[in-house]
Design an enzyme around this catalytic site. Structure first.
Site, PDB file in Angstrom:
ATOM      1  N   LYS A 142       0.858  -1.182   0.000  1.00 13.83           N
ATOM      2  CA  LYS A 142       0.000   0.000   0.000  1.00 13.83           C
ATOM      3  C   LYS A 142       0.895   1.232   0.000  1.00 13.83           C
ATOM      4  CE  LYS A 142      -3.849   1.928   2.743  1.00 13.83           C
ATOM      5  NZ  LYS A 142      -4.720   1.687   3.916  1.00 13.83           N
ATOM      6  N   MET A 191      -6.492   8.502   2.603  1.00  8.50           N
ATOM      7  CA  MET A 191      -6.732   7.144   3.116  1.00  8.50           C
ATOM      8  C   MET A 191      -7.934   7.041   4.052  1.00  8.50           C
ATOM      9  SD  MET A 191      -3.005   5.363   3.618  1.00  8.50           S
ATOM     10  CE  MET A 191      -2.634   6.132   5.187  1.00  8.50           C
ATOM     11  N   SER A 217      -9.235   1.619   2.594  1.00  8.56           N
ATOM     12  CA  SER A 217      -8.335   2.417   1.795  1.00  8.56           C
ATOM     13  C   SER A 217      -7.210   1.615   1.132  1.00  8.56           C
ATOM     14  CB  SER A 217      -7.708   3.503   2.683  1.00  8.56           C
ATOM     15  OG  SER A 217      -6.974   2.951   3.763  1.00  8.56           O
ATOM     16  N   ILE A 238      -7.865   1.267   9.701  1.00  7.91           N
ATOM     17  CA  ILE A 238      -8.294   2.073  10.847  1.00  7.91           C
ATOM     18  C   ILE A 238      -9.811   2.146  10.949  1.00  7.91           C
ATOM     19  CG2 ILE A 238      -8.382   4.353   9.753  1.00  7.91           C
ATOM     20  CD1 ILE A 238      -6.956   5.424  12.319  1.00  7.91           C
ATOM     21  N   GLY A 239     -10.514   1.555   9.995  1.00  6.98           N
ATOM     22  CA  GLY A 239     -11.969   1.525  10.055  1.00  6.98           C
ATOM     23  C   GLY A 239     -12.533   0.407   9.192  1.00  6.98           C
ATOM     24  N   GLY A 240     -11.599  -0.412   8.652  1.00  2.61           N
ATOM     25  CA  GLY A 240     -11.982  -1.476   7.733  1.00  2.61           C
ATOM     26  C   GLY A 240     -11.139  -1.479   6.481  1.00  2.61           C
ATOM     27  N   SER A 241     -10.028  -0.743   6.484  1.00  2.00           N
ATOM     28  CA  SER A 241      -9.271  -0.475   5.262  1.00  2.00           C
ATOM     29  C   SER A 241      -8.528  -1.668   4.679  1.00  2.00           C
ATOM     30  CB  SER A 241      -8.281   0.667   5.500  1.00  2.00           C
ATOM     31  OG  SER A 241      -8.959   1.870   5.743  1.00  2.00           O
TER      32      SER A 241
END
Length: 579
Positions: A142, A191, A217, A238-241
């Site tokens: 990434k 992101m 992301s 950090i939230g589902g990335s």
């Protein structure tokens, strides 16, 4: 006296001239910033094209010298078999690297997932230690993973051309384990989105269906691995990335506990936010590949290079265990209504697990709306988005972030007023708006304490039921392009476990059927608000797209989480490659 003289001077012709001058200066400044952003876009895309051309030329040279290599057979090898053949000498690192370079170049034409060719991968082949667990394995990164001599732009013009002076810690460890990082992959601007588009490199498409988002992301990773262009990649979450692109692109991904792997040297657009934990994790076509990556990274070199990481090596005996598991499960979090395919995926997985001798019991973490609307949103935006917005000065704002940037730019008093007015009709939107207001240090400490108390309450709830792991829905199928940024509430299944800092991974278990798609006509959501309506529209026309489930364990239990994922994979095993 002086002030009155100044006022008199400004009230005449000179005042008009001054006003015109200030206005002109503002226009010129705005134009200059716009030109700077346009220049950054031009340079970024020129470098991207040049890198891809260099990739292609290197591949063509290798193919001319090795016309008999069976590329398709090599690409079809699972990672564990690939590693065995590399270590035995049956395959050369050169053959593997250039074969994957060729495949990555090919699939990029339809997905736009590669942002940069890491050119020193060719010279690194001779330097890779033969004894490493990942000897000769090409690894995609990434774009936020700092790599010496290359920029990690995050899709922001202010980062274009700012090259890294050294590799981040996990990249150093990958190289010490013999891996060969070969490309950077695309991300959404900043992101902070589960779509994958930015002004510098454009939109990344889903390899299963170009009109669908690959997720974000880590969307470039999802698209590249999902289309067979990389055997292994690293993402962040950090939230589902990690989990969104893995689920949307039909691959496996693991979000570990926040501090299990090193984040040292990673590029970010916001530093210092620790209330909701960022995680580094692997993405690959199967669970064994994730486990191998974790085993390779959790080594003495990692613990030496980053002393803040707990020295916990990978516990192979837990991953290889075959004892029956006690599994909590839920069909819905009562916040984001599962699509028919999501609900079916969970129930079919539950039935298969029960048939295999595991115990399944209903379980739902307490007070999920509070965790999402107050703790997660409040933790991520405790400064009201001030640090985040600094990155956009003079830059274009990608459509995938338009709504978020617009809301964050609102003054605190207006956010509060809007939240109050919206609450009767759109309670979810109102709650998020309220939590995105800046808060004092005192209030931030209170919030962090509330997060810790909530975490302990869920752990107590979990242990009271004597659970090993939990099975949950995972959002799917993939949404239409440019839709995720307008359906924020749908992150509920993933961001909960960032707030809790539990390890969580996704495994594809089925694909959308014609019946699933037809039933979407009756989908209403639980709130009937704009997020529910956008989600319904964005998930239609998904026949044949992959659908995953999420597997969760308690903190620091990555091996158990992976063991559960491997069991789900063994029992479900759908077609994982896009047709």
């Amino acid at each position: 006296m002086v002030l009155s003289e100044v006022w008199t001077a400004l009230s005449g012709l000179s005042g008009v001239c001054l006003a015109c001058s200030l206005l002109s200066a503002a226009v010129v400044l705005r134009w200059t910033r716009s030109q700077t952003a346009r220049g950054a876009v031009t340079r970024a895309r020129q470098k991207q094209r040049a890198g891809l051309e260099t990739m292609d030329k290197a591949v063509q040279r290798f193919r001319l010298q090795n016309p008999d290599l069976d590329s398709e057979a090599l690409l079809a090898l699972p990672l564990l078999q690939l590693v065995q053949k590399l270590q035995s000498g049956e395959l050369s690192p050169e053959a593997v690297l250039f074969t994957y370079l060729g495949k990555a170049w090919e699939v990029n034409k339809g997905t736009n997932c590669v942002t940069s060719y890491l050119t020193d991968c060719e010279t690194q082949l001779s330097q890779a230690p033969r004894q490493g667990l990942l000897y000769g394995v090409p690894v995609s990164l990434k774009e936020c993973f700092s790599y010496k001599g290359h920029a990690s732009t995050l899709g922001l013009s202010l980062n274009e051309g700012v090259t890294s002076e050294s590799d981040c810690v996990v990249v150093q460890v990958l190289k010490l384990q013999g891996a060969v990082p070969f490309v950077h992959t695309n991300v959404p601007q900043s992101m902070l989105s589960y779509d994958c588009s930015n002004p510098l490199f454009g939109q990344t498409m889903n390899p299963w269906k170009p009109s669908k988002s690959p997720g974000g992301s880590s969307g470039g990773e999802g698209a590249l691995i999902g289309s067979g262009g990389s055997p292994l990649g690293l993402g962040t979450d950090i939230g589902g990335s990690i989990r969104f692109p893995s689920a949307f692109c039909g691959i496996c991904g693991l979000k570990p506990t926040g501090n299990r792997l090193s984040k040292s040297g990673l590029k970010s657009c916001v530093y210092g936010q620790t209330a909701v934990q960022l995680s580094v994790g692997p993405m690959a076509r199967d669970v064994d590949s994730l486990a191998l990556c974790m085993k390779a990274l959790l080594c003495e070199d990692l613990f030496r290079l980053d002393s803040t990481i707990p020295p916990l090596p990978f516990r192979e005996e837990i991953y290889r265990s075959s004892r029956p598991l006690r599994v909590g499960y839920y069909e819905t979090d009562n916040y984001t209504m599962p699509t028919p395919a999501m609900r079916r995926a969970v129930m079919e997985t539950k039935q298969s697990l029960e048939a295999a001798g595991h115990t399944l019991v209903p379980f739902l973490p307490n007070n999920i709306p509070y965790a999402l609307e107050v703790l997660s949103a409040g933790g991520l935006f405790s400064d009201g988005g001030c640090s985040f917005l600094q990155n956009f000065k003079g830059d274009f704002v990608d459509p995938c972030l338009g709504d978020l940037v617009l809301v964050l730019k609102l003054p605190r008093w207006f956010k509060k007023l809007l939240s109050f007015l919206l609450k009767p009709l759109f309670p979810r939107l109102a709650a998020f708006l309220n939590s995105m207001c800046p808060r004092s240090a005192e209030k931030l400490w209170e919030l962090q304490h509330e997060i810790e108390m909530y975490r302990q309450s869920v752990i107590a709830q979990w242990k009271a039921m004597n659970l090993d792991v939990v099975l949950t829905p995972m959002l799917g199928p993939a949404l239409d392009l440019n839709t995720p940024g307008r359906a924020t509430g749908a992150i509920s299944y993933t961001v909960l476990y960032n707030c809790l800092d539990f390890p969580a991974g996704v495994v594809p278990v089925t694909t959308v059927t014609a019946e699933d798609d037809a039933q979407m006509e009756h989908y209403k959501g639980y709130f009937g608000d704009m997020w529910d309506n956008i989600l319904k529209k964005g998930m239609k026309k998904g026949i044949g797209l992959p659908v995953a489930v999420q597997c969760v364990a308690l903190p620091w239990q990555e091996e158990l989480c992976l063991r559960f994922m491997r069991e789900v994979e063994r029992l479900m095993t759908p077609e994982k490659r896009p047709s």
